[in-house]
Design a protein around this motif. Structure first.
Motif, PDB file in Angstrom:
ATOM      1  N   GLY A  88       0.720  -1.280  -0.165  1.00  0.00           N
ATOM      2  CA  GLY A  88       0.158   0.091  -0.041  1.00  0.00           C
ATOM      3  C   GLY A  88       0.653   1.205  -0.177  1.00  0.00           C
ATOM      4  N   ALA A  89       2.109   1.242  -0.145  1.00  0.00           N
ATOM      5  CA  ALA A  89       3.086   2.569  -0.313  1.00  0.00           C
ATOM      6  C   ALA A  89       2.678   3.109  -1.680  1.00  0.00           C
ATOM      7  CB  ALA A  89       4.264   2.073  -0.287  1.00  0.00           C
ATOM      8  N   SER A  90       2.692   4.396  -1.449  1.00  0.00           N
ATOM      9  CA  SER A  90       2.348   5.334  -2.400  1.00  0.00           C
ATOM     10  C   SER A  90       3.713   5.391  -3.480  1.00  0.00           C
ATOM     11  CB  SER A  90       2.041   6.799  -2.117  1.00  0.00           C
ATOM     12  OG  SER A  90       3.254   7.432  -1.722  1.00  0.00           O
ATOM     13  N   PRO A  91       3.661   5.671  -4.747  1.00  0.00           N
ATOM     14  CA  PRO A  91       5.017   5.910  -5.594  1.00  0.00           C
ATOM     15  C   PRO A  91       6.232   6.541  -4.604  1.00  0.00           C
ATOM     16  CG  PRO A  91       3.225   6.082  -6.945  1.00  0.00           C
ATOM     17  CD  PRO A  91       2.802   6.006  -5.474  1.00  0.00           C
ATOM     18  N   TRP A  92       5.723   7.847  -4.194  1.00  0.00           N
ATOM     19  CA  TRP A  92       6.600   8.559  -3.318  1.00  0.00           C
ATOM     20  C   TRP A  92       7.177   7.898  -2.162  1.00  0.00           C
ATOM     21  CZ3 TRP A  92      10.035  12.099  -3.510  1.00  0.00           C
ATOM     22  CH2 TRP A  92      10.414  12.715  -2.384  1.00  0.00           C
TER      23      TRP A  92
END
Lengths: 264, 285
Positions: free
Chosen positions: A170-174
């Motif tokens: 669930g990590a965002s690209p950033w």
């Protein structure tokens, strides 16, 4: 395994080449302490050429410019080069397939070509007064490729599944970049920064064409000194510069041992 | 290196695509603007006319495009330019050959040293190379000065070799280091002498290293202007000096651009040859 060692003639030939590499520079260093205006024979020990150097305001200003340009240009080149390195490694698709050409050609072609084409571009299209800005742009342009090569080499050895795992969790690209990618490639990024710093502070050819008349850098200053007359002050500034580069290399080797090896 | 099709390349959602553009666009735009555009501009400038006060003449004259092959005709019409190009090639060839002769024994020695010692020996090659380019050239002014050799073609070649030698040593070493010592041992067991082993095994296997080293030396030498200017005499000028002259002294930009385009063409041709020739052939090992 039997390894008969290298024959004597090979040792002799190799030692001669090492001597060829070091003797000229050793002579420069030795004569920087020579108490004579001529680089011809040893007269006596002195440090006065270093005194002359430290009192030379033009030289100090040039050194200041070089340092400023190197810091700013390599910071920007590191950011852009890291982006390019990541893009080349991760997305060799579509239009981006042309990116390596764009990134690597400036590294491979003779410097003079980049220098004159930028001169033409700055004067003809942008109508820019040559100076700090043009030098900065030129240095960033030739440094991006070096940073990108190092960062890509660092990324190439990595397992893609780490990045997938971060995404699946669930990590965002950033967040993935900030928490996973960046820490992993950091040694390469630092090595790339140091590399472009050295390239920038050392550059003569490209700077020569885009500097104009107002701003001098250390290599340009050394060049005009050598052209006019050979004085021991040049030996002194050379010796100091060599000492500086050696310390930078030592620092780089300590900070990023494997990043540096990925350099070629 | 494990090559996997990059994750998400196929099933990229909008977020993935956005990331891709955010990351790749800034460096791409920067290089398009400051590398590709200037290169194309130079190509265009090579077809234009010099301005009355330097620079370029207006592109439109009486509503017509003021482009021509004039400077190319000028170049090919005057033997002096061809001669300088030829001289540059000769200097580059001589430099490459001398670098090869000096680099080979050293690279061989490093590659055959114990693993622990190799890194130190390689570092010893890189260290002098880390000092400023001008300082390395300047060193030869001091070295050659007392012998009356300054401002001769010999001085130019000495400087060229000195500045470019590591570019030959490093790729050669990288190649030689990968050779399997068992090949040489087998040859020795079969009765091959030292020279035969070198000529039949080491040398052919090292051809890719020789080619990439040669390209890394030949190409920069071809465009060099500072070394002929500092170490050479007035008659030792090379293409680089000619280009520099057009842009900074004569301010004949079209001619300078034409010379640069011809140099670019030469460089591209050479790089293509080196890449093709340096490709390891299958079945030779």
């Amino acid at each position: 395994m039997r390894r008969a060692g290298s024959p004597l003639w090979l040792w002799l030939a190799a030692s001669a080449v090492y001597a060829f590499l070091y003797l000229p520079l050793a002579i420069v260093v030795i004569f920087s302490f020579n108490d004579s205006l001529l680089n011809a024979e040893w007269v006596g020990f002195t440090t006065r050429w270093y005194g002359v150097l430290l009192a030379d305001e033009e030289m100090l200003r040039a050194a200041g410019n070089s340092l400023f340009i190197a810091v700013v240009a390599s910071l920007i080149a590191t950011v852009l080069g890291t982006m390019a390195g990541i893009a080349m490694q991760r997305w060799p698709v579509g239009l981006l397939r042309a990116l390596p050409f764009l990134v690597l050609t400036p590294v491979a072609m003779p410097e003079i070509l980049l220098g004159v084409s930028l001169l033409l571009f700055f004067r003809q299209v942008l109508d820019l007064t040559l100076g700090l800005v043009s030098i900065l742009i030129a240095h960033i342009t030739f440094s991006i490729g070096f940073v990108a090569i190092i960062v890509r080499a660092r990324l190439a050895g990595m397992d893609e599944s780490i990045f997938e795992a971060a995404r699946d969790l669930g990590a965002s690209p950033w967040q993935t970049f900030r928490r996973v990618t960046l820490p992993l490639i950091l040694p390469g990024v630092i090595a790339g920064f140091l590399m472009s710093f050295t390239l920038s502070i050392d550059d003569f050819v490209i700077t020569f064409f885009v500097a104009g008349v107002g701003v001098t850098t250390l290599p340009l200053q050394i060049y005009s000194m050598i052209k006019v007359a050979v004085t021991p002050e040049v030996n002194a500034v050379s010796t100091l510069l060599m000492a500086l580069t050696l310390s930078l290399i030592a620092l780089a080797a300590r900070l990023a041992p494997d990043g540096i090896q990925g350099r070629r | 290196m494990t090559e996997r099709p990059s994750a998400g390349a196929g099933r990229s959602g909008g977020g993935e695509r956005l990331t891709r553009w955010l990351v790749s666009l800034p460096p791409t735009l920067f290089l398009l603007l400051f590398f590709l555009a200037p290169a194309l501009l130079m190509l265009a400038a090579s077809f234009r006319q010099p301005g009355d006060f330097g620079g370029l003449a207006p592109l439109l004259v009486d509503g017509r495009l003021n482009l021509s092959l004039e400077t190319y005709r000028f170049f090919f019409g005057d033997w002096i330019y061809a001669e300088i190009f030829l001289r540059s090639f000769l200097v580059a060839a001589a430099t490459t050959l001398i670098c090869l002769l000096l680099a080979y024994p050293l690279a061989l020695l490093i590659a055959r040293s114990e693993r622990r010692r190799r890194d130190v020996l390689v570092l010893l090659v890189i260290l002098p190379f880390a000092s400023n380019f001008l300082i390395r050239v300047y060193a030869w002014i001091i070295v050659l000065g007392p012998f009356d050799l300054l401002y001769t073609p010999l001085a130019v070649i000495a400087g060229m070799v000195y500045v470019h030698l590591p570019f030959m040593i490093l790729p050669l070493y990288t190649n030689l280091e990968k050779h399997d010592p068992a090949l040489l041992e087998a040859a020795q067991d079969l009765g091959a002498g030292g020279w035969t082993r070198f000529r039949r095994i080491t040398l052919p296997l090292s051809m890719p290293g020789i080619w990439s080293g040669s390209a890394l030396v030949f190409i920069p030498v071809l465009g060099m202007f500072a070394i002929p200017e500092l170490l050479g005499g007035t008659r030792d000028i090379l293409v680089g000096n000619l280009i520099k002259e057009q842009f900074l002294d004569n301010r004949d930009w079209p001619l300078g651009s034409t010379l640069s385009m011809l140099l670019t063409a030469a460089v591209l041709a050479l790089a293509a040859i080196a890449v093709r020739a340096g490709r390891p052939r299958r079945g030779t090992a």
